[in-house]
Design an enzyme around this catalytic site. Sequence first.
Site, PDB file in Angstrom:
ATOM      1  CG  HIS A  44      -2.569   6.254  -2.911  1.00  0.00           C
ATOM      2  ND1 HIS A  44      -1.444   6.439  -3.664  1.00  0.00           N
ATOM      3  CD2 HIS A  44      -3.527   7.000  -3.504  1.00  0.00           C
ATOM      4  CE1 HIS A  44      -1.703   7.276  -4.656  1.00  0.00           C
ATOM      5  NE2 HIS A  44      -2.976   7.632  -4.588  1.00  0.00           N
TER       6      HIS A  44
ATOM      7  CD  GLU B   9       0.403  -3.072  -9.458  1.00  0.00           C
ATOM      8  OE1 GLU B   9       0.923  -4.139  -9.807  1.00  0.00           O
ATOM      9  OE2 GLU B   9       1.052  -2.090  -9.050  1.00  0.00           O
TER      10      GLU B   9
ATOM     11  CG  HIS C 259      -0.210   0.651   7.064  1.00  0.00           C
ATOM     12  ND1 HIS C 259       0.650   1.397   6.300  1.00  0.00           N
ATOM     13  CD2 HIS C 259      -1.213   0.265   6.238  1.00  0.00           C
ATOM     14  CE1 HIS C 259       0.194   1.450   5.062  1.00  0.00           C
ATOM     15  NE2 HIS C 259      -0.936   0.775   4.987  1.00  0.00           N
TER      16      HIS C 259
ATOM     17  CG  ASP D 240      -0.261   1.132 -10.303  1.00  0.00           C
ATOM     18  OD1 ASP D 240      -0.575   1.418 -11.485  1.00  0.00           O
ATOM     19  OD2 ASP D 240       0.916   1.044  -9.911  1.00  0.00           O
TER      20      ASP D 240
ATOM     21  CG  HIS E 294      -6.593   7.684  -6.165  1.00  0.00           C
ATOM     22  ND1 HIS E 294      -5.856   8.820  -5.936  1.00  0.00           N
ATOM     23  CD2 HIS E 294      -7.879   8.098  -6.314  1.00  0.00           C
ATOM     24  CE1 HIS E 294      -6.656   9.880  -5.949  1.00  0.00           C
ATOM     25  NE2 HIS E 294      -7.888   9.469  -6.166  1.00  0.00           N
TER      26      HIS E 294
ATOM     27  CG  ASP F 266       5.108   1.985  -8.084  1.00  0.00           C
ATOM     28  OD1 ASP F 266       4.043   1.426  -8.423  1.00  0.00           O
ATOM     29  OD2 ASP F 266       5.663   1.746  -7.005  1.00  0.00           O
TER      30      ASP F 266
ATOM     31  CG  HIS G 277      -5.640   3.044   4.581  1.00  0.00           C
ATOM     32  ND1 HIS G 277      -4.961   3.052   5.778  1.00  0.00           N
ATOM     33  CD2 HIS G 277      -4.873   2.335   3.710  1.00  0.00           C
ATOM     34  CE1 HIS G 277      -3.817   2.380   5.623  1.00  0.00           C
ATOM     35  NE2 HIS G 277      -3.750   1.938   4.391  1.00  0.00           N
TER      36      HIS G 277
ATOM     37  CG  HIS H 138      -3.143   9.385  -9.784  1.00  0.00           C
ATOM     38  ND1 HIS H 138      -2.011   8.660  -9.514  1.00  0.00           N
ATOM     39  CD2 HIS H 138      -3.811   9.443  -8.609  1.00  0.00           C
ATOM     40  CE1 HIS H 138      -2.010   8.290  -8.251  1.00  0.00           C
ATOM     41  NE2 HIS H 138      -3.089   8.753  -7.663  1.00  0.00           N
TER      42      HIS H 138
ATOM     43  CB  CYS I 210      -0.877  -0.046   1.238  1.00  0.00           C
ATOM     44  SG  CYS I 210      -1.811   1.451   1.557  1.00  0.00           S
TER      45      CYS I 210
ATOM     46  CD  GLU J 175      -5.278   1.021  -0.152  1.00  0.00           C
ATOM     47  OE1 GLU J 175      -5.388   2.126   0.411  1.00  0.00           O
ATOM     48  OE2 GLU J 175      -4.202   0.402  -0.221  1.00  0.00           O
TER      49      GLU J 175
HETATM   50 ZN   LIG Z   1      -2.434   0.795   3.587  1.00  0.00          ZN
HETATM   51 ZN   LIG Z   2      -3.812   8.938  -5.826  1.00  0.00          ZN
END
Ligand SMILES: [Zn+2]
Ligand SMILES: [Zn+2]
Length: 379
Positions: free
Chosen positions: A239, A254, A292, A251, A249, A231, A286, A224, A121, A283
């Site tokens: 994240h 993946e 975490h 990635d 959001h 990445d 979060h 973004h 994450c 996520e």
């Molecule tokens: Zn996390």
């Molecule tokens: Zn973002």
Amino acid sequence: MRFCVFGVFLFFLVPSPISAGFYPNSSAIPPDLRRNATGNVWNSFLNFTGCHAGMKVDGLYKLKQYFQHFGYIQGNFSGSFTDDFDDILKNAVEMYQRNFRLNVTGELDDLTLQHVVLPRCGVPDVVNGTSTMRSGRRAYEVSFAGRGQRFHAVKRYSLFPGEPRWRRRDLTYAFEPRNALTEEVKSVFSRAFARWAEVVPLTFTRVETFLNSDISIGFYSGDHGDGEPFDGQMGTLAHAFSPPNGHFHLDGDENWVVSGDVGGNNFLSERAAIDLESVAVHEIGHLLGLGHSSVQDSIMYPTITTGRRKVDLATDDVEGVQYLYGANPNFNGSRTPPPSTQQRDTGDSGAACRIDGSRSVLTSLLLSTVGLFLGLYML
Ligand SMILES: [Zn+2]
Ligand SMILES: [Zn+2]
Ligand SMILES: *[C@@H]1O[C@H](CO)[C@@H](O)[C@H](O)[C@H]1NC(C)=O
Ligand SMILES: *[C@@H]1O[C@H](CO)[C@@H](O)[C@H](O)[C@H]1NC(C)=O
Ligand SMILES: *[C@@H]1O[C@H](CO)[C@@H](O)[C@H](O)[C@H]1NC(C)=O
Ligand SMILES: *[C@@H]1O[C@H](CO)[C@@H](O)[C@H](O)[C@H]1NC(C)=O
Ligand SMILES: *[C@@H]1O[C@H](CO)[C@@H](O)[C@H](O)[C@H]1NC(C)=O
Ligand SMILES: *[C@@H]1O[C@H](CO)[C@@H](O)[C@H](O)[C@H]1NC(C)=O
Ligand SMILES: *[C@@H]1O[C@H](CO)[C@@H](O)[C@H](O)[C@H]1NC(C)=O
């Protein structure tokens, strides 16, 4: 209030969404994408195995950038990290080892680096120099003896500074319309929300109004617009922001496996497969206000193992979210606490520090002054 400002900021930057790769199972991932899964720059950190304080190694500054990104190095080092294994790096390694419950050696031993390179994450583990993973105010230890055997239970969930949480109980979520997700993909998120709604008195309703929903979900590639670029394959997977921001959001680069059938008999395809529901459940934690956890079996543990599915809330997750919202009166499942999460040490004996000066330049993870400020508040 900070989050509102950030939300406006995001809105005007108009992130560019992409069509992400979704697969029914890991065998369906195309071979060229499987091979790319080992191409992430983090893998080059394995070449630092055996490095310790006092050494100077080409490329070590990139590892400092990694640790800075996840909060283990604080302060103003923009562009000035050196390749020296100095006290800054040693302190970061020690804090990382404490968070991940590894032997605190301050050295880049094999087991530590095996953790560092795992996909994870993007949310920092440490906020403002204080580890949110282990030493939060709510952390305490309970020990009691039973049947001549010591049982040891530790609360390790964490919250964001100020313990932000949603005031309303009926929350809405919507998908980035330009992602044009299939119903199958959307249903993965609805299952993930349901896992949290089972234990706390919150409801999550899907709506179509992306800009007005409490929670907005989108797949994006690279930069973004929020100072936290993705990445490519592996590395950071997703994240999300703490309440009441609601931005989630993922990635787009993946290989997302949507059916839960993420294992397989092929090593390379497993290495490249990320279970979408596992990441979504994490996520959402979060989004609800959890940071975490250092409990390896918990949903809120920062890393994820490729080719593996982890979607069941652990006791630590349930306790954390119920601290914020109370228990769902309809929830009576007493979850079996996961066994204590002792790490094994590979006992790796001092592998020589491998040095390779020809690594490609790592995309800079350094945040701008503004980005750093905002980044500290990212979940
Ligand atoms: Zn996390
Ligand atoms: Zn973002
Ligand atoms: C994986 O998905 C593909 C495409 O749907 C399917 O043809 C294949 O049988 C599946 N493989 C396994 C092992 O389930
Ligand atoms: C694999 O990675 C290379 C560079 O790392 C990139 O040029 C290529 O497009 C990637 N392949 C796919 C299929 O994404
Ligand atoms: C790591 O070191 C090996 C040799 O020990 C080398 O072949 C490889 O290219 C290096 N990887 C990176 C990313 O630097
Ligand atoms: C970082 O350091 C540079 C020069 O040392 C200074 O100009 C800049 O204001 C500093 N930024 C912050 C956020 O402290
Ligand atoms: C970070 O630390 C500074 C100084 O100790 C403090 O003023 C600030 O409120 C802290 N921020 C957070 C988010 O804890
Ligand atoms: C607990 O849940 C089960 C079904 O999951 C139900 O049959 C039982 O009545 C519940 N018990 C209480 C006390 O709510
Ligand atoms: C820590 O190191 C000691 C001594 O090398 C070893 O016996 C032990 O298993 C290690 N523990 C962990 C959790 O790695």
